[in-house]
Design a protein around this motif. Structure first.
Motif, PDB file in Angstrom:
ATOM      1  N   CYS A 161       0.851  -1.176   0.000  1.00 34.38           N
ATOM      2  CA  CYS A 161       0.000   0.000   0.000  1.00 34.38           C
ATOM      3  C   CYS A 161       0.893   1.233   0.000  1.00 34.38           C
ATOM      4  N   GLU A 162       0.690   2.125  -0.974  1.00 37.64           N
ATOM      5  CA  GLU A 162       1.500   3.340  -1.084  1.00 37.64           C
ATOM      6  C   GLU A 162       1.191   4.295   0.067  1.00 37.64           C
ATOM      7  N   ASN A 163       2.174   5.088   0.429  1.00 40.22           N
ATOM      8  CA  ASN A 163       1.956   6.148   1.409  1.00 40.22           C
ATOM      9  C   ASN A 163       1.209   7.302   0.746  1.00 40.22           C
ATOM     10  N   CYS A 164       0.651   8.181   1.558  1.00 41.95           N
ATOM     11  CA  CYS A 164      -0.090   9.336   1.048  1.00 41.95           C
ATOM     12  C   CYS A 164       0.841  10.222   0.225  1.00 41.95           C
ATOM     13  N   ILE A 165       0.386  10.641  -0.943  1.00 40.68           N
ATOM     14  CA  ILE A 165       1.211  11.459  -1.818  1.00 40.68           C
ATOM     15  C   ILE A 165       1.376  12.881  -1.277  1.00 40.68           C
ATOM     16  N   LYS A 166       0.450  13.333  -0.439  1.00 44.46           N
ATOM     17  CA  LYS A 166       0.486  14.700   0.075  1.00 44.46           C
ATOM     18  C   LYS A 166       1.379  14.835   1.305  1.00 44.46           C
ATOM     19  N   CYS A 167       1.241  13.914   2.268  1.00 38.77           N
ATOM     20  CA  CYS A 167       1.990  14.074   3.522  1.00 38.77           C
ATOM     21  C   CYS A 167       2.957  12.926   3.809  1.00 38.77           C
ATOM     22  N   GLY A 168       2.844  11.796   3.114  1.00 43.01           N
ATOM     23  CA  GLY A 168       3.770  10.685   3.289  1.00 43.01           C
ATOM     24  C   GLY A 168       3.391   9.685   4.369  1.00 43.01           C
ATOM     25  N   ASN A 169       2.234   9.836   5.009  1.00 43.46           N
ATOM     26  CA  ASN A 169       1.803   8.898   6.045  1.00 43.46           C
ATOM     27  C   ASN A 169       1.175   7.660   5.434  1.00 43.46           C
ATOM     28  N   ARG A 170       1.262   6.544   6.155  1.00 39.19           N
ATOM     29  CA  ARG A 170       0.620   5.301   5.717  1.00 39.19           C
ATOM     30  C   ARG A 170      -0.874   5.396   6.039  1.00 39.19           C
ATOM     31  N   PRO A 171      -1.755   5.028   5.107  1.00 39.72           N
ATOM     32  CA  PRO A 171      -3.207   5.168   5.332  1.00 39.72           C
ATOM     33  C   PRO A 171      -3.736   4.151   6.333  1.00 39.72           C
ATOM     34  N   HIS A 172      -4.959   4.373   6.773  1.00 40.40           N
ATOM     35  CA  HIS A 172      -5.668   3.409   7.593  1.00 40.40           C
ATOM     36  C   HIS A 172      -7.085   3.253   7.051  1.00 40.40           C
ATOM     37  N   VAL A 173      -7.799   2.246   7.554  1.00 41.04           N
ATOM     38  CA  VAL A 173      -9.124   1.892   7.054  1.00 41.04           C
ATOM     39  C   VAL A 173     -10.174   2.310   8.080  1.00 41.04           C
ATOM     40  N   GLU A 174     -11.264   2.891   7.587  1.00 38.86           N
ATOM     41  CA  GLU A 174     -12.412   3.231   8.424  1.00 38.86           C
ATOM     42  C   GLU A 174     -13.659   2.638   7.774  1.00 38.86           C
ATOM     43  N   GLN A 175     -14.633   2.260   8.595  1.00 39.65           N
ATOM     44  CA  GLN A 175     -15.891   1.766   8.062  1.00 39.65           C
ATOM     45  C   GLN A 175     -16.997   2.736   8.430  1.00 39.65           C
ATOM     46  N   HIS A 176     -17.750   3.172   7.406  1.00 43.78           N
ATOM     47  CA  HIS A 176     -18.888   4.067   7.584  1.00 43.78           C
ATOM     48  C   HIS A 176     -20.106   3.384   6.962  1.00 43.78           C
ATOM     49  N   LYS A 177     -21.000   2.865   7.812  1.00 46.64           N
ATOM     50  CA  LYS A 177     -22.185   2.121   7.384  1.00 46.64           C
ATOM     51  C   LYS A 177     -21.797   1.015   6.417  1.00 46.64           C
ATOM     52  N   LYS A 178     -22.132   1.112   5.126  1.00 47.89           N
ATOM     53  CA  LYS A 178     -21.804   0.024   4.204  1.00 47.89           C
ATOM     54  C   LYS A 178     -20.552   0.300   3.375  1.00 47.89           C
ATOM     55  N   TYR A 179     -19.877   1.416   3.602  1.00 52.90           N
ATOM     56  CA  TYR A 179     -18.682   1.770   2.827  1.00 52.90           C
ATOM     57  C   TYR A 179     -17.421   1.598   3.656  1.00 52.90           C
ATOM     58  N   VAL A 211     -13.564   3.117   3.856  1.00 52.43           N
ATOM     59  CA  VAL A 211     -12.822   4.304   3.441  1.00 52.43           C
ATOM     60  C   VAL A 211     -11.354   4.092   3.780  1.00 52.43           C
ATOM     61  N   LEU A 212     -10.519   4.158   2.752  1.00 49.73           N
ATOM     62  CA  LEU A 212      -9.075   4.115   2.927  1.00 49.73           C
ATOM     63  C   LEU A 212      -8.631   5.564   2.993  1.00 49.73           C
ATOM     64  N   THR A 213      -8.166   6.012   4.147  1.00 45.21           N
ATOM     65  CA  THR A 213      -7.911   7.431   4.344  1.00 45.21           C
ATOM     66  C   THR A 213      -6.560   7.671   4.999  1.00 45.21           C
ATOM     67  N   CYS A 214      -6.052   8.864   4.783  1.00 46.26           N
ATOM     68  CA  CYS A 214      -4.803   9.290   5.392  1.00 46.26           C
ATOM     69  C   CYS A 214      -5.085   9.686   6.846  1.00 46.26           C
ATOM     70  N   PRO A 215      -4.218   9.328   7.792  1.00 44.82           N
ATOM     71  CA  PRO A 215      -4.454   9.703   9.188  1.00 44.82           C
ATOM     72  C   PRO A 215      -4.324  11.202   9.435  1.00 44.82           C
ATOM     73  N   ASN A 216      -3.674  11.925   8.549  1.00 46.46           N
ATOM     74  CA  ASN A 216      -3.543  13.364   8.669  1.00 46.46           C
ATOM     75  C   ASN A 216      -4.821  14.003   8.121  1.00 46.46           C
ATOM     76  N   LYS A 217      -5.653  14.535   8.978  1.00 51.30           N
ATOM     77  CA  LYS A 217      -6.954  15.072   8.572  1.00 51.30           C
ATOM     78  C   LYS A 217      -6.839  16.309   7.686  1.00 51.30           C
ATOM     79  N   SER A 218      -5.717  17.021   7.733  1.00 51.22           N
ATOM     80  CA  SER A 218      -5.602  18.253   6.947  1.00 51.22           C
ATOM     81  C   SER A 218      -5.377  17.991   5.455  1.00 51.22           C
TER      82      SER A 218
END
Length: 74
Positions: free
Chosen positions: A11-29, A31-38
C-alpha cells in the motif's frame, strides 16, 4: 473505528503528507484514508480498494510510460 493496514500489504503512502493510510468503516462503505486530517486524501468504496489508492498515490516518475502506439479508431 480506524484499523491500521498491516506492513506486509503493498500500500503506497499518502502522496500529500507521506503517512501510511488506515481503514475506516462508515455504514456500508469502507474508506481508505490518510491519518492526517488536513490533507483530506481518501478512497471510498464498497470494499477496501487498495488498488485505487495505490494508483492515485503514485508519484509521476513511478508511473510507467506506455510504449504502445496509439491507433485511430474513428
Amino acid at each position: 473505528m480506524t484499523i491500521p493496514i498491516q506492513p506486509n500489504i503493498q500500500c503506497e503512502n499518502c502522496i500529500k503528507c507521506g503517512n501510511r493510510p488506515h481503514v475506516e468503516q462508515h455504514k456500508k462503505y469502507w474508506v481508505l484514508t490518510c491519518p492526517n486530517k488536513s490533507c483530506k486524501n481518501f478512497v471510498k468504496a464498497l470494499t477496501i480498494d487498495v488498488a485505487t489508492w495505490n494508483r492515485l498515490n503514485k508519484k509521476a516518475n513511478e508511473i510507467p510510460a506506455t510504449t504502445e502506439t496509439l491507433k485511430r479508431t474513428a
